[in-house]
Structures are given as C-alpha cells and as structure tokens.
Design a protein around this motif. Structure first.
Motif, mmCIF file in Angstrom:
data_model
loop_
_atom_site.group_PDB
_atom_site.id
_atom_site.type_symbol
_atom_site.label_atom_id
_atom_site.label_comp_id
_atom_site.label_asym_id
_atom_site.label_seq_id
_atom_site.Cartn_x
_atom_site.Cartn_y
_atom_site.Cartn_z
ATOM 1 N N GLY A 65 42.939 34.739 -11.801
ATOM 2 C CA GLY A 65 41.748 35.059 -11.023
ATOM 3 C C GLY A 65 40.810 36.006 -11.739
ATOM 4 N N VAL A 66 40.750 35.885 -13.093
ATOM 5 C CA VAL A 66 39.890 36.764 -13.891
ATOM 6 C C VAL A 66 39.084 35.921 -14.872
ATOM 7 C CG1 VAL A 66 41.504 38.700 -13.692
ATOM 8 C CG2 VAL A 66 41.667 37.143 -15.665
ATOM 9 N N PRO A 67 37.997 36.494 -15.426
ATOM 10 C CA PRO A 67 37.243 35.770 -16.453
ATOM 11 C C PRO A 67 38.067 35.601 -17.730
ATOM 12 C CG PRO A 67 35.966 37.601 -15.536
ATOM 13 C CD PRO A 67 37.367 37.778 -15.063
ATOM 14 N N LEU A 68 37.669 34.613 -18.532
ATOM 15 C CA LEU A 68 38.318 34.333 -19.807
ATOM 16 C C LEU A 68 37.408 34.791 -20.940
ATOM 17 C CD1 LEU A 68 40.412 32.899 -21.646
ATOM 18 C CD2 LEU A 68 39.165 30.757 -21.220
ATOM 19 N N ASP A 69 37.984 35.520 -21.896
ATOM 20 C CA ASP A 69 37.232 35.971 -23.062
ATOM 21 C C ASP A 69 38.069 35.706 -24.305
ATOM 22 O OD1 ASP A 69 35.172 37.078 -24.488
ATOM 23 O OD2 ASP A 69 35.800 39.146 -24.197
ATOM 24 N N TYR A 70 37.402 35.422 -25.427
ATOM 25 C CA TYR A 70 38.096 35.141 -26.680
ATOM 26 C C TYR A 70 37.756 36.183 -27.733
ATOM 27 C CZ TYR A 70 39.256 30.397 -25.075
ATOM 28 O OH TYR A 70 39.753 29.319 -24.371
ATOM 29 N N VAL A 71 38.716 36.459 -28.591
ATOM 30 C CA VAL A 71 38.482 37.156 -29.843
ATOM 31 C C VAL A 71 38.768 36.141 -30.933
ATOM 32 C CG1 VAL A 71 39.276 38.986 -31.383
ATOM 33 C CG2 VAL A 71 39.004 39.438 -28.941
ATOM 34 N N TRP A 72 37.727 35.747 -31.664
ATOM 35 C CA TRP A 72 37.860 34.688 -32.662
ATOM 36 C C TRP A 72 38.228 35.283 -34.011
ATOM 37 C CZ3 TRP A 72 38.095 30.464 -30.054
ATOM 38 C CH2 TRP A 72 37.266 30.249 -28.941
ATOM 39 N N SER A 73 39.212 34.670 -34.652
ATOM 40 C CA SER A 73 39.638 35.105 -35.977
ATOM 41 C C SER A 73 40.305 33.926 -36.678
ATOM 42 C CB SER A 73 40.620 36.278 -35.864
ATOM 43 O OG SER A 73 41.049 36.713 -37.145
ATOM 44 N N PRO A 74 40.028 33.703 -37.970
ATOM 45 C CA PRO A 74 40.711 32.617 -38.681
ATOM 46 C C PRO A 74 42.216 32.818 -38.649
ATOM 47 C CG PRO A 74 38.903 33.500 -39.992
ATOM 48 C CD PRO A 74 39.089 34.436 -38.839
ATOM 49 N N GLN A 75 42.961 31.753 -38.395
ATOM 50 C CA GLN A 75 44.411 31.863 -38.290
ATOM 51 C C GLN A 75 45.032 31.766 -39.678
ATOM 52 O OE1 GLN A 75 46.105 29.426 -35.276
ATOM 53 N NE2 GLN A 75 47.965 30.633 -35.156
ATOM 54 N N VAL A 76 44.866 32.857 -40.411
ATOM 55 C CA VAL A 76 45.422 33.010 -41.748
ATOM 56 C C VAL A 76 46.282 34.260 -41.749
ATOM 57 C CG1 VAL A 76 43.503 31.821 -42.877
ATOM 58 C CG2 VAL A 76 43.361 34.282 -42.480
ATOM 59 N N MET A 77 46.835 34.619 -42.922
ATOM 60 C CA MET A 77 47.619 35.843 -43.007
ATOM 61 C C MET A 77 46.776 37.026 -42.551
ATOM 62 S SD MET A 77 50.101 35.480 -46.329
ATOM 63 C CE MET A 77 49.010 34.629 -47.452
ATOM 64 N N GLY A 78 47.342 37.850 -41.691
ATOM 65 C CA GLY A 78 46.616 38.971 -41.110
ATOM 66 C C GLY A 78 46.069 38.692 -39.728
ATOM 67 N N PHE A 79 46.258 37.460 -39.224
ATOM 68 C CA PHE A 79 45.709 37.103 -37.912
ATOM 69 C C PHE A 79 46.222 38.028 -36.816
ATOM 70 C CE2 PHE A 79 46.125 34.650 -33.918
ATOM 71 C CZ PHE A 79 44.808 34.333 -33.692
ATOM 72 N N VAL A 80 47.531 38.217 -36.739
ATOM 73 C CA VAL A 80 48.103 39.073 -35.685
ATOM 74 C C VAL A 80 47.658 40.520 -35.876
ATOM 75 C CG1 VAL A 80 50.252 39.976 -34.714
ATOM 76 C CG2 VAL A 80 50.059 37.552 -35.266
ATOM 77 N N ARG A 81 47.683 40.976 -37.093
ATOM 78 C CA ARG A 81 47.280 42.359 -37.373
ATOM 79 C C ARG A 81 45.837 42.618 -36.932
ATOM 80 N NH1 ARG A 81 48.269 42.215 -42.369
ATOM 81 N NH2 ARG A 81 46.165 41.811 -43.140
#
Length: 276
Positions: A65-81
């Motif tokens: 029941g909340v809005p959806l927001d994205y943080v875009w980042s290439p899924q390469v090494m360092g993605f999680v960090r």
C-alpha cells in the motif's frame, strides 16, 4: 557499460564473502518501496518498467500500500555495495539463493538452462550429454555452466562474450538470431533469457528446459530476493508476500516465457507454470 549476466554475477563475486554492514536499526515503517534494479536489463528490469522484476515490484508495492521507487544501477561488480549497502534502496527482486553479499529471502522461483531450437527441429535433448548434440553447431555464452559439458559431448561451439558493452552488443539476442538464420542449430541459454528472446524471435523458437541433465554442471538455480543482513522483520514480510502471492508471481513469469521448475526440479505445468 560493461555487464555480466545477472545469474553469473552472484557466483563470480559472491565467493569473496559478505561485506560488513553498519549496525543500524531496522526500519519498521515503510512509506515507499525502494527497489534496487538495473535500468537496462530485460527481461528482468528496465527504466520503462517492462521487465518481470518490475511487475513483481509493482505487486509488492500494491500489497504494501505504498508508492514504488527505483534506484537504478548497472548490475555489475559493486551493485550491492552501491545500492543496498548504501541504504538508498531496500530490496533486489532477483538474487541467486546463497549469494553471500545479501540476506536471501525464500525462493521466488526456480529456473534452469534451456536448449533453444527452431520449431521444426528434430533435436529434443533435455541433457547436455545427449549424443544427438554431437557435431551440432550450438551457441553458448562463454564462461557459463553449459560450455564445458557441450564441448565434452562433441558439439561445435559458437561462443558469445559474457562481458559486453550493452550499448552496442547483446550476446543472447545474437545467439537467438543465429538460430533463426540457421547459422547455428541451437543455443543453450539461462532459462529466463532463453524463454523471453525465443518467444520474440521471428518465427518463434522452441525452448527445451535441460531438466534431465547428468553432466555434473549446475544448470538450475533458485532465485530469491536480496535484502540487507540484520532485517528480520523485512525478511518475514517478504517471505509472507511470496507465499501469499506465489501464484500471481508465477503467472507473471510465465508471461515472459520463463521455464519454471517445482521443488523436485521438474517443469511446472499449467497456466502459471510456464510448461507446455
């Protein structure tokens, strides 16, 4: 940008061990669903919201029941960090189960590498050791699990690079186009990619999940969601969401042609299982 296929990223960099996470209290109230995602990575996600992970994220936001927001980042090494660990977003919709850089939720789906062939092909192999593959020209992405077993079987390999500049290269699309054009007789690709691109080929191609493989290569994977360590309430909510909305999640995946497996490693059948 350079990108490795999402499934492989987990195992190429996950063995290094999980980084330390700041000991901050878990957020218990969520005013927005903040999703970490790659903005140019179909069929998984893109900035236009056209991927199946976008669709699952929408389902989650509606459930919360909340809005959806994205943080875009290439899924390469360092993605999680650069995403989860910076606390700019709170969940990865797709993470290989056992990936050490995140806390895994329960399984969202399970899929498998697949053989992609023309609709009228006589090839019916569901294992990489099938003698019918010997001498066949078969496309495969380098450094992926099917490569070595296919060579041992005697297939003639047409290889496609794992690491590419996605602005100018699309190896899986290239592999599919080569099958359509007859430059190769088949391709062996990760299931979600195989199903998505095969269905969009002209004419559409047939996808045969490699569910009977006995080559010793790991071809099927459980896909979970990934969150930060030390967030038990968030993990409990997501696990409950997955359990309650599993049929809807599977129906979304089936729309994208994802070959889905049950807990015994056999194809799911029916309208929301992706089976034929």
């Amino acid at each position: 940008m350079l990108r490795r296929w999402p499934l492989l990223v987990a195992f190429l960099i996950g063995c290094a061990g999980a980084p330390a996470v700041a000991d901050l209290p878990e957020r218990l109230e969520r005013e927005v669903l903040r999703v970490c995602a790659d903005g140019n990575n179909l069929p998984f996600s893109n900035e236009a919201g056209e991927g199946f992970e976008n669709r699952i994220a929408e389902l989650m936001a509606e459930d919360l029941g909340v809005p959806l927001d994205y943080v875009w980042s290439p899924q390469v090494m360092g993605f999680v960090r650069n995403t989860l660990e910076l606390r700019v977003c709170d969940v990865m919709i797709g993470a290989v189960a056992g990936y050490g850089f995140v806390q895994n939720t329960n399984e969202v789906y399970r899929s498998v590498y697949a053989l992609v062939v023309p609709e009228d092909s006589e090839l019916e192999a569901s294992r990489l050791t099938d003698p019918a593959l010997q001498g066949r020209r078969i496309g495969v992405v380098t450094e992926t699990p099917p490569l070595v077993p296919l060579r041992r079987t005697g297939a003639i390999i047409q290889s496609y690079p794992l690491m590419v500049d996605t602005r100018v290269r699309a190896p899986v699309r290239d592999a599919i186009e080569d099958v359509v054009a007859g430059r190769t007789e088949a391709a062996v690709l990760w299931g979600p990619l195989a199903g998505y691109y095969a269905a969009r080929a002209t004419p559409p191609l047939r996808v045969i999940p490699l569910v009977d493989d006995d080559s010793g290569a790991r071809l099927d994977y459980r896909i979970s969601m990934g969150i930060r360590q030390g967030e038990p309430h968030w993990k409990d909510w997501i696990n409950d969401f997955i359990d309650r909305r599993q049929d809807e999640i599977h129906a979304i995946l089936a729309e994208y042609g994802v070959p889905l497996l049950d807990r015994r490693g056999q194809p799911l059948s029916g309208p929301d299982g992706g089976g034929s």
